[in-house]
Motif scaffolding. Structure first.
Motif, mmCIF file in Angstrom:
data_model
loop_
_atom_site.group_PDB
_atom_site.id
_atom_site.type_symbol
_atom_site.label_atom_id
_atom_site.label_comp_id
_atom_site.label_asym_id
_atom_site.label_seq_id
_atom_site.Cartn_x
_atom_site.Cartn_y
_atom_site.Cartn_z
ATOM 1 N N VAL A 141 15.822 40.064 32.387
ATOM 2 C CA VAL A 141 16.850 39.616 33.335
ATOM 3 C C VAL A 141 17.381 40.811 34.122
ATOM 4 O O VAL A 141 17.728 41.848 33.546
ATOM 5 N N PHE A 142 17.375 40.669 35.441
ATOM 6 C CA PHE A 142 17.958 41.664 36.332
ATOM 7 C C PHE A 142 19.344 41.143 36.713
ATOM 8 O O PHE A 142 19.453 40.111 37.385
ATOM 9 N N PRO A 143 20.413 41.843 36.301
ATOM 10 C CA PRO A 143 21.756 41.333 36.609
ATOM 11 C C PRO A 143 21.998 41.232 38.119
ATOM 12 O O PRO A 143 21.437 41.993 38.910
ATOM 13 N N LYS A 144 22.862 40.292 38.462
ATOM 14 C CA LYS A 144 23.186 39.986 39.862
ATOM 15 C C LYS A 144 23.593 41.240 40.654
ATOM 16 O O LYS A 144 24.458 42.007 40.206
ATOM 17 N N GLY A 145 22.982 41.430 41.798
ATOM 18 C CA GLY A 145 23.408 42.469 42.734
ATOM 19 C C GLY A 145 22.925 43.875 42.423
ATOM 20 O O GLY A 145 23.123 44.776 43.240
ATOM 21 N N LEU A 146 22.282 44.102 41.247
ATOM 22 C CA LEU A 146 21.881 45.467 40.902
ATOM 23 C C LEU A 146 20.486 45.785 41.444
ATOM 24 O O LEU A 146 19.622 44.903 41.543
ATOM 25 N N VAL A 147 20.271 47.068 41.780
ATOM 26 C CA VAL A 147 18.986 47.511 42.339
ATOM 27 C C VAL A 147 17.921 47.489 41.235
ATOM 28 O O VAL A 147 18.141 48.013 40.139
#
Ligand code: NAG
Length: 208
Positions: free
Chosen positions: A140-146
């Protein structure tokens, strides 16, 4: 007011705030079952069906030679409007990368369907989190992070399916945001602690 009543009021206020935070974390709620675009009259099962991922069935299309995304957001699949969900299929021939980018409106849940991927994201304290994913793994790539994904296996194509909690998560690609727009060369040279000539050579690669 008794301390018991005070505690009750306090806990109600706190839960009301957390409720607001939850409801504001995604796309706005809609007041109808679904949203039909103007000019569409006959709504049937076809409206709720998207066949763009048939291109992933082996043999249906020539294998991509570079990194390729097939999107299923509300732009390609209008029935997603108001439903707060979307997909993307990511194809990575050996040695290709999905360059660092962010999705301003959603987290991304990536599933490796074929091959392997090196992935990572950077949090707001500049800490890098990376992982080597195998077939079947999720990240999972957290919201808004590069974040980025890279297939470092030169012989195997990797395929990943990503789910988003927005019908239109949006993508900000860092390289093209910086080097394929008209941000002043001096601004970029100062920002990257380099020369205008270096910035211009980076920009040239995008212009062609
Ligand atoms: C750079 O931007 C132009 C115009 O928006 C676009 O057509 C082109 O594909 C972009 N180049 C790259 C390499 O992203």
């Amino acid at each position: 007011m008794s301390s018991k009543t005070l505690k009750l009021i306090l806990s109600l206020v706190i839960s009301a705030f957390s409720f607001v935070r939850i409801t504001m974390a995604g796309d706005p709620d809609i007041l109808t079952d679904f949203i039909v675009p103007q000019g569409v009259n006959n709504v049937d099962g076809n409206f709720f069906t998207y066949t763009g991922f048939r291109a992933l069935v082996p043999g249906s299309q020539p294998a991509p030679t570079g990194f390729k995304i097939i999107k299923a957001t509300m732009a390609e699949f209008p029935a997603l409007n108001g439903q707060s969900v979307s997909y993307a299929a990511l194809q990575f021939p050996g040695g290709t990368v999905n360059p660092p980018h962010t999705h301003p409106r959603s987290a991304e849940l990536l599933l490796v369907a074929q091959g392997s991927l090196q992935v990572g994201f950077v949090d707001t304290t500049n800490k890098l989190f990376t992982q080597k994913l195998q077939e079947g793994d999720m990240f999972v790539f957290p919201k808004g992070l590069v974040h980025f994904q890279y297939n470092d296996d030169p012989k195997t194509t990797a395929l990943a399916i990503s789910a988003f909690g927005s019908a239109s998560a949006g993508t900000v690609s860092i390289p093209s945001t910086l080097f394929n727009t008209s941000i002043d060369d001096n601004v970029l040279a100062l920002s990257f602690k380099t020369t205008v000539a270096t910035i211009q050579s980076l920009k040239k690669a995008f212009a062609s």
